[in-house]
Design a protein around this motif. Structure first.
Motif, short mmCIF file in Angstrom:
data_model
loop_
_atom_site.label_atom_id
_atom_site.label_comp_id
_atom_site.label_asym_id
_atom_site.label_seq_id
_atom_site.Cartn_x
_atom_site.Cartn_y
_atom_site.Cartn_z
N ASP A 124 41.61 14.78 8.37
CA ASP A 124 42.84 15.34 8.98
C ASP A 124 44.02 14.39 8.92
O ASP A 124 44.80 14.27 9.88
N ARG A 125 44.18 13.70 7.82
CA ARG A 125 45.38 12.87 7.65
C ARG A 125 45.74 12.84 6.16
O ARG A 125 44.87 12.98 5.31
N PRO A 126 47.02 12.67 5.86
CA PRO A 126 47.41 12.64 4.45
C PRO A 126 46.79 11.45 3.74
O PRO A 126 46.81 10.32 4.25
N LEU A 127 46.24 11.71 2.56
CA LEU A 127 45.62 10.67 1.74
C LEU A 127 46.22 10.73 0.35
O LEU A 127 46.83 11.73 -0.04
N ARG A 150 52.48 9.46 -3.04
CA ARG A 150 52.93 10.60 -2.22
C ARG A 150 51.72 11.20 -1.52
O ARG A 150 50.57 10.97 -1.93
N ASP A 151 51.98 11.96 -0.47
CA ASP A 151 50.88 12.63 0.23
C ASP A 151 50.28 13.65 -0.73
O ASP A 151 50.98 14.51 -1.25
N LEU A 152 48.97 13.55 -0.98
CA LEU A 152 48.35 14.33 -2.05
C LEU A 152 47.12 15.09 -1.59
O LEU A 152 46.90 16.22 -2.01
N LEU A 153 46.31 14.47 -0.74
CA LEU A 153 45.00 15.02 -0.42
C LEU A 153 44.79 15.07 1.09
O LEU A 153 45.44 14.34 1.83
N ILE A 154 43.83 15.91 1.52
CA ILE A 154 43.43 15.90 2.93
C ILE A 154 41.95 16.30 3.00
O ILE A 154 41.48 17.11 2.19
N ILE A 155 41.22 15.68 3.93
CA ILE A 155 39.83 16.08 4.19
C ILE A 155 39.84 16.81 5.53
O ILE A 155 39.91 16.17 6.58
N PRO A 156 39.81 18.14 5.50
CA PRO A 156 39.97 18.86 6.77
C PRO A 156 38.67 18.90 7.59
O PRO A 156 37.59 19.05 7.04
N PHE A 182 42.28 19.15 -2.96
CA PHE A 182 43.25 18.67 -3.95
C PHE A 182 44.32 19.71 -4.27
O PHE A 182 45.47 19.38 -4.54
N GLY A 183 43.96 21.00 -4.25
CA GLY A 183 44.97 22.01 -4.58
C GLY A 183 44.43 23.42 -4.48
O GLY A 183 43.27 23.65 -4.12
N GLY A 184 45.30 24.35 -4.81
CA GLY A 184 44.93 25.76 -4.84
C GLY A 184 44.31 26.12 -6.17
O GLY A 184 43.92 25.24 -6.94
N LYS A 185 44.24 27.41 -6.47
CA LYS A 185 43.46 27.80 -7.65
C LYS A 185 44.07 27.30 -8.95
O LYS A 185 43.38 27.14 -9.94
#
Ligand code: CO
Length: 446
Positions: A124-127, A150-156, A182-185
């Motif tokens: 839950d933090r920008p990685l 830049r803010d790229l990833l998050i582990i929710p 990492f991203g959407g489809k």
């Protein structure tokens, strides 16, 4: 007093800047190289012959992730004064073929653990991602540093509604719970394309990578009177930075001052650039060789040398004070911590402890003492491992901190300056150890 406070603020500002710009051991080494070059230190390569001059400073790297810098005194030296610390911190490392599609709607990345981390703070933090890549060139292969800044990833996290017992203790499964989104489809196969773009190379030229996730939160000062600092990678870049500041301020007198920063402490030091490698030994021997000295003179010099193994220590935790030893109670801002353990996981003994206390007194900085609770196993560090390669009178010390191996740690705002001062005294002093139980310490410029 005011001047002292300003000097604490100044070194902490520099430290936090160094931490922000050093997301991996590769970046920490690159930043140290810049600081050393600015101070007139000359680069040496392991693959070339060394010619050294008295009164000059030099540095050498191995694997671009370990660095040894040294300054030779102006006159005939008798030994080495060494401070050793480590450049790496626990992190999640990206595996090859990293993209994992989730039901054709998300893309997440496949990672594995590097070192013994606290997992929960990574959620839950920008990685983002940083490290090195190795690319094909006309001549062969070459390494490039990368930092996707830049803010790229998050582990929710999973919502509390889907795991009502989340607050009763949770066992993280590294293959399931720690993969970053990492991203959407459309993210598809885009990870290496992104890395190639950031590094200014063609994607098909990337042959291999050492890439790590890092916490995007910048370091800060906090507490009612700014008593504390909090930042990623304080273990052990706080000691690395203080050691380097001490070297840059020191005037070596009778001993070679050696700032030694080794990678891979968090995974047992067993690499070619770790504390269990020949790196330090090779450098010390080559210094001797380049100064025209014999093997016997090298061994004599080791007996007149001293090593400070500097790796952060545990402060008393405000919510868990009973986790610490009942009579030895290190607190943040109350000085450098000397670490002891009867089974010699820490190298400190009565002689090296006494020498280090003398260094602190000379530097006019406070020190305190750490023991593990007798019913708890502690961590390990690089001092005793390094001693199997270069056997030296060694003390284990560190700066007191909280939340060790979290991706955001807390330490005292005074302690960095204390260690930089002690390092400066260490690098300026000399010891004559005759082996007959007497250690003569010389502080002054002759
Ligand atoms: Co450490």
């Amino acid at each position: 007093m005011k001047e002292r406070k300003e000097s604490f603020e100044k070194i902490n500002g520099e430290l936090l800047n160094f931490l922000d710009n050093s997301p991996t051991s590769f970046h920490a080494v690159a930043n140290m190289r810049n600081m050393l070059e600015d101070a007139g230190f000359k680069r040496l390569l392991e693959g070339e012959a060394w010619s050294l001059e008295e009164g000059s400073g030099y540095y050498v790297t191995r694997n671009d992730s370990s660095l040894i810098a040294f300054r030779i005194p102006k006159r005939n030296f008798i030994g080495f004064q060494i401070m050793a610390s480590h450049s790496d911190s626990p992190a999640l490392k990206i595996k090859d073929n990293a993209e994992i599609q989730v039901e054709k709607h998300y893309v997440k990345l496949n990672v594995e653990k590097y070192g013994g981390m606290l997992c929960a703070p990574w959620l839950d933090r920008p990685l983002s991602v940083a490290g090195r890549i190795v690319v094909r060139t006309k001549e062969g292969v070459a390494t490039r540093l990368v930092n996707v800044d830049r803010d790229l990833l998050i582990i929710p996290n999973l919502a509390i509604h889907m795991n009502r017992k989340a607050n009763e203790g949770y066992e993280f499964n590294a293959q399931k719970d720690l993969l970053p989104l990492f991203g959407g489809k459309e993210a598809g196969e885009g990870f290496l394309s992104l890395i190639a773009r950031e590094a200014g190379v063609e994607r098909e030229d990337i042959l291999d990578t050492d890439l790590f996730l890092y916490n995007r939160m910048k370091g800060t000062t906090l507490g009612l009177k700014g008593e504390f600092i909090a930042a990623p990678r304080l273990d052990d870049l706080q000691c690395v930075f203080a050691s380097l500041k001490g070297l840059l301020a020191a005037e070596p007198n009778e001993s070679v001052a050696v700032h030694c920063v080794l990678d891979n402490e968090e995974v047992g030091s067993g690499t070619k650039q770790g504390a269990d490698s020949t790196f330090l030994r090779d450098v010390l021997r080559r210094i001797h060789k380049a100064m025209g000295r014999s093997e016997e003179e090298y061994l004599m010099a080791l007996s007149s040398s001293f090593m400070v193994s500097a790796d952060n220590a545990h402060s008393i935790h405000p919510n868990q004070p009973d986790k610490a030893d009942p009579t030895n109670r290190p607190f943040m801002n109350e000085g450098i911590v000397i670490k002891y353990s009867a089974n010699q996981k820490y190298t400190t003994d009565a002689v090296s402890g006494a020498v280090f206390k003398s260094i602190c007194e000379r530097a006019q900085v406070p020190y305190q003492v750490f023991f593990n609770r007798s019913d708890m196993l502690g961590g390990s560090t690089l001092g005793n491992i390094s001693n199997s390669q270069v056997a030296l009178n060694t003390v284990d010390i560190g700066l007191p901190q909280l939340a060790m191996h979290s991706c955001y740690e807390t330490a005292g705002s005074r302690d960095t300056a204390y260690l930089a001062k002690a390092a400066q005294v260490l690098y300026s002093m000399s010891i004559r150890g005759s082996g007959d139980g007497e250690y003569r310490v010389a502080w002054e410029q002759a």
